[in-house]
Motif scaffolding. Structure first.
Motif, PDB file in Angstrom:
ATOM      1  N   ASP A   1      -7.278  -7.608   5.061  1.00  9.73           N
ATOM      2  CA  ASP A   1      -7.536  -6.170   4.978  1.00  9.73           C
ATOM      3  C   ASP A   1      -6.251  -5.393   4.723  1.00  9.73           C
ATOM      4  O   ASP A   1      -6.208  -4.494   3.877  1.00  9.73           O
ATOM      5  CB  ASP A   1      -8.182  -5.669   6.281  1.00  9.73           C
ATOM      6  CG  ASP A   1      -9.555  -6.259   6.523  1.00  9.73           C
ATOM      7  OD1 ASP A   1     -10.105  -6.847   5.568  1.00  9.73           O
ATOM      8  OD2 ASP A   1     -10.066  -6.132   7.644  1.00  9.73           O
ATOM      9  N   ASP A   2      -5.191  -5.728   5.469  1.00  9.57           N
ATOM     10  CA  ASP A   2      -3.917  -5.032   5.310  1.00  9.57           C
ATOM     11  C   ASP A   2      -3.333  -5.254   3.915  1.00  9.57           C
ATOM     12  O   ASP A   2      -2.759  -4.340   3.314  1.00  9.57           O
ATOM     13  CB  ASP A   2      -2.909  -5.499   6.364  1.00  9.57           C
ATOM     14  CG  ASP A   2      -3.254  -5.006   7.762  1.00  9.57           C
ATOM     15  OD1 ASP A   2      -4.022  -4.026   7.860  1.00  9.57           O
ATOM     16  OD2 ASP A   2      -2.754  -5.590   8.730  1.00  9.57           O
ATOM     17  N   GLY A   3      -3.485  -6.468   3.420  1.00 10.54           N
ATOM     18  CA  GLY A   3      -2.975  -6.777   2.090  1.00 10.54           C
ATOM     19  C   GLY A   3      -3.677  -5.970   1.013  1.00 10.54           C
ATOM     20  O   GLY A   3      -3.037  -5.414   0.115  1.00 10.54           O
ATOM     21  N   ARG A   4      -4.998  -5.895   1.108  1.00  9.35           N
ATOM     22  CA  ARG A   4      -5.750  -5.113   0.123  1.00  9.35           C
ATOM     23  C   ARG A   4      -5.372  -3.629   0.197  1.00  9.35           C
ATOM     24  O   ARG A   4      -5.288  -2.943  -0.822  1.00  9.35           O
ATOM     25  CB  ARG A   4      -7.252  -5.308   0.329  1.00  9.35           C
ATOM     26  CG  ARG A   4      -7.763  -6.670  -0.125  1.00  9.35           C
ATOM     27  CD  ARG A   4      -9.278  -6.726  -0.116  1.00  9.35           C
ATOM     28  NE  ARG A   4      -9.811  -6.667   1.235  1.00  9.35           N
ATOM     29  CZ  ARG A   4     -10.035  -7.726   1.995  1.00  9.35           C
ATOM     30  NH1 ARG A   4      -9.757  -8.937   1.534  1.00  9.35           N
ATOM     31  NH2 ARG A   4     -10.530  -7.599   3.216  1.00  9.35           N
ATOM     32  N   ALA A   5      -5.164  -3.138   1.427  1.00  2.00           N
ATOM     33  CA  ALA A   5      -4.775  -1.730   1.595  1.00  2.00           C
ATOM     34  C   ALA A   5      -3.426  -1.455   0.927  1.00  2.00           C
ATOM     35  O   ALA A   5      -3.230  -0.399   0.312  1.00  2.00           O
ATOM     36  CB  ALA A   5      -4.718  -1.376   3.079  1.00  2.00           C
ATOM     37  N   ARG A   6      -2.487  -2.384   1.033  1.00  2.00           N
ATOM     38  CA  ARG A   6      -1.172  -2.214   0.396  1.00  2.00           C
ATOM     39  C   ARG A   6      -1.279  -2.269  -1.126  1.00  2.00           C
ATOM     40  O   ARG A   6      -0.521  -1.612  -1.832  1.00  2.00           O
ATOM     41  CB  ARG A   6      -0.202  -3.291   0.871  1.00  2.00           C
ATOM     42  CG  ARG A   6       0.289  -3.128   2.304  1.00  2.00           C
ATOM     43  CD  ARG A   6       1.422  -4.094   2.591  1.00  2.00           C
ATOM     44  NE  ARG A   6       2.581  -3.804   1.740  1.00  2.00           N
ATOM     45  CZ  ARG A   6       3.555  -4.668   1.473  1.00  2.00           C
ATOM     46  NH1 ARG A   6       3.488  -5.900   1.976  1.00  2.00           N
ATOM     47  NH2 ARG A   6       4.574  -4.328   0.709  1.00  2.00           N
ATOM     48  N   ASN A   7      -2.240  -3.038  -1.611  1.00  2.00           N
ATOM     49  CA  ASN A   7      -2.382  -3.196  -3.059  1.00  2.00           C
ATOM     50  C   ASN A   7      -3.050  -1.993  -3.719  1.00  2.00           C
ATOM     51  O   ASN A   7      -2.850  -1.763  -4.916  1.00  2.00           O
ATOM     52  CB  ASN A   7      -3.160  -4.471  -3.376  1.00  2.00           C
ATOM     53  CG  ASN A   7      -2.387  -5.718  -2.999  1.00  2.00           C
ATOM     54  OD1 ASN A   7      -1.155  -5.703  -2.957  1.00  2.00           O
ATOM     55  ND2 ASN A   7      -3.097  -6.801  -2.700  1.00  2.00           N
TER      56      ASN A   7
END
Length: 283
Positions: free
Chosen positions: A269-275
């Motif tokens: 989830d955090d990775g997608r938010a950063r992307n």
């Protein structure tokens, strides 16, 4: 008489507490009520799940809206005496409608007609800067012996950055990642990100020789082609916001890069938010 009334109230409270504890003992392992909402009397949790996902909410007659966020799905089943205590579909919906209203939210759509078609309700609220969508769906039978509560939490990444910090980074040749919150699946900039647009405008206004490239980026959720299109639209939307404030159009170029240049792991989830970001570069 007063003693009898007090004894009756105490007995009633003890009965309610006993029923609640009994219902909780029957709950599926690892499941619990959402802290926003108390369960209805004599219902227990038959199943639950929580993940980051998309969900299609009913928002009108044969009209849906797909949203993305942290999804909590709770299945409630009735285990009390059948008869007048078993609530109707309208009673179940009214219970949650009242709870949402107390938190400042509102009902988006509901349908309770008992003609064999879809029945349920959708609600929307914002609390402490976070957006929530609630669905009370799959109301089985009337009165209701089973229904599903779906709650989607949409938390946009917040960002505070000073104008001088923006310029120093861009002017040095480094890309500046901005987490501008857009409406889900759209290019409309949300009000909570207006301060980022204002800071970006101020930076460009104070540095009239600066020309920038606005890059749109997405995560990998959904179709690659649609992500490409969305990234282009979001970059264009930010340019339009700056032009509307007074920046000359020729000072801003835009490009959409879709999901092809992630900063982080799209499996989290955090990775997608950063992307999901806008990058500003000096040109």
């Amino acid at each position: 008489m007063k003693n009898l009334s007090l004894k009756f109230i105490i007995l009633l409270l003890m009965t309610c507490v006993t029923n609640l504890l009994y219902a909780q003992e029957m709950d599926a392992e690892g499941c619990k009520d959402h802290p926003f909402f108390n369960r209805l009397d004599n219902y227990y949790i038959d199943g639950c799940k929580e993940n980051y996902n998309t969900y299609e909410f009913m928002v009108g007659n044969d009209k849906t809206q797909t949203l993305e966020g942290t999804l909590v799905d709770i299945l409630y089943s009735y285990d009390g005496p059948f008869g007048p205590n078993l609530p109707s579909k309208l009673q179940v919906i009214r219970n949650y409608e009242n709870a949402v209203a107390k938190m400042g939210g509102k009902k988006v759509y509901s349908r309770t007609t008992d003609d064999g078609g879809w029945t349920g309700a959708t609600f929307h609220l914002q609390k402490d800067g976070t957006e929530y969508w609630l669905g009370i769906y799959d109301l089985i039978n009337n009165p209701v012996d089973q229904f599903t509560l779906v709650l989607l939490t949409i938390e946009g990444m917040t960002q505070e950055i000073a104008t001088n910090e923006m310029f120093e980074k861009i002017n040095s040749g480094l890309p500046l990642a901005l987490y501008v919150n857009f409406e889900t699946g759209k290019s409309t900039i949300k009000s909570e990100s207006e301060h980022i647009v204002a800071e970006l405008y101020q930076m460009m206004n104070e540095n009239p020789t600066l020309y920038i490239l606005v890059e749109g980026h997405t995560d990998n959720v959904g179709n690659k082609a649609s992500n490409q299109s969305l990234s282009e639209q979001r970059a264009t939307s930010l340019k339009a916001a700056l032009v509307n404030k007074g920046i000359a159009p020729d000072k801003i170029k835009t490009v959409g890069l879709g999901q092809d240049q992630p900063l982080a792991d799209n499996s989290t989830d955090d990775g997608r938010a950063r992307n999901r970001r806008i990058e500003i570069k000096k040109i």
